[in-house]
Write a protein that holds these residues in place. Structure first.
Motif, short mmCIF file in Angstrom:
data_model
loop_
_atom_site.label_atom_id
_atom_site.label_comp_id
_atom_site.label_asym_id
_atom_site.label_seq_id
_atom_site.Cartn_x
_atom_site.Cartn_y
_atom_site.Cartn_z
N LYS A 79 0.81 -1.22 0.00
CA LYS A 79 0.00 0.00 0.00
C LYS A 79 0.85 1.28 0.00
N GLY A 80 1.93 1.28 -0.75
CA GLY A 80 2.79 2.45 -0.83
C GLY A 80 3.79 2.50 0.31
N HIS A 81 4.38 3.68 0.51
CA HIS A 81 5.36 3.85 1.58
C HIS A 81 5.43 5.33 1.95
N THR A 82 6.15 5.63 3.01
CA THR A 82 6.30 7.03 3.43
C THR A 82 7.70 7.51 3.08
N GLU A 83 7.81 8.79 2.73
CA GLU A 83 9.09 9.41 2.42
C GLU A 83 9.17 10.75 3.14
N THR A 84 10.37 11.23 3.31
CA THR A 84 10.57 12.54 3.92
C THR A 84 11.16 13.48 2.89
N TYR A 85 10.54 14.65 2.74
CA TYR A 85 11.02 15.66 1.80
C TYR A 85 11.05 16.99 2.53
N ARG A 86 12.24 17.58 2.63
CA ARG A 86 12.44 18.86 3.30
C ARG A 86 11.84 18.86 4.71
N GLY A 87 12.06 17.79 5.42
CA GLY A 87 11.63 17.69 6.81
C GLY A 87 10.19 17.27 7.01
N SER A 88 9.41 17.15 5.96
CA SER A 88 8.01 16.74 6.07
C SER A 88 7.86 15.31 5.59
N GLU A 89 7.12 14.53 6.34
CA GLU A 89 6.86 13.14 5.95
C GLU A 89 5.55 13.09 5.18
N TYR A 90 5.56 12.35 4.09
CA TYR A 90 4.32 12.19 3.32
C TYR A 90 4.22 10.77 2.81
N LYS A 91 3.00 10.35 2.48
CA LYS A 91 2.76 8.98 2.04
C LYS A 91 2.72 8.93 0.51
N VAL A 92 3.47 7.99 -0.04
CA VAL A 92 3.47 7.73 -1.48
C VAL A 92 2.61 6.48 -1.68
N GLU A 93 1.40 6.67 -2.20
CA GLU A 93 0.48 5.54 -2.34
C GLU A 93 0.68 4.77 -3.64
N LEU A 94 1.03 5.46 -4.71
CA LEU A 94 1.26 4.80 -5.99
C LEU A 94 2.75 4.77 -6.25
N VAL A 95 3.28 3.56 -6.25
CA VAL A 95 4.72 3.35 -6.38
C VAL A 95 5.08 3.21 -7.86
#
Length: 112
Positions: free
Chosen positions: A40-56
């Motif tokens: 079901k996707g994964h989480t990444e951190t970009y510029r200190g903010s964590e967000y969920k990547v649902e479509l890989v």
């Protein structure tokens, strides 16, 4: 005749493509696709903010083959695309009723 669709990790495209060519695959179609499976996707951190990547991001490789090459081609994909981690992808094998080469009008295996 069969059609194989393999969904694999993008960085493994060259290895899978070369393995398929080594077993006798002479043509393929490659598409950049996105999707998700059990992970079901994964989480990444970009510029200190964590967000969920649902479509890989993945790569879809499509090949049409005579029946005698199917097992060799599937084995080639499995050996080169397997990392043992979630998200390795899938291989789909479907029967083809007919194939027609547009340029010459040839049908069946002659069109491959």
């Amino acid at each position: 005749m069969k059609k194989i669709e393999a969904i694999v990790r993008p960085h493994l495209l060259e290895a899978v493509k070369n393995a398929l060519q080594e077993v006798g695959v002479v043509g393929m179609t490659i598409s950049e696709v996105k999707g998700f499976g059990r992970q079901k996707g994964h989480t990444e951190t970009y510029r200190g903010s964590e967000y969920k990547v649902e479509l890989v991001p993945k790569v879809k490789i499509e090949v049409a083959l005579p029946d005698q090459l199917v097992e060799l081609a599937v084995d080639a994909v499995l050996k080169t695309a397997k990392t043992g981690k979630f998200g390795d992808g899938k291989v789909f094998v479907a029967s083809l009723v007919d194939v027609v080469r547009i340029r010459t009008g040839e049908h069946g295996e002659q069109a491959l």
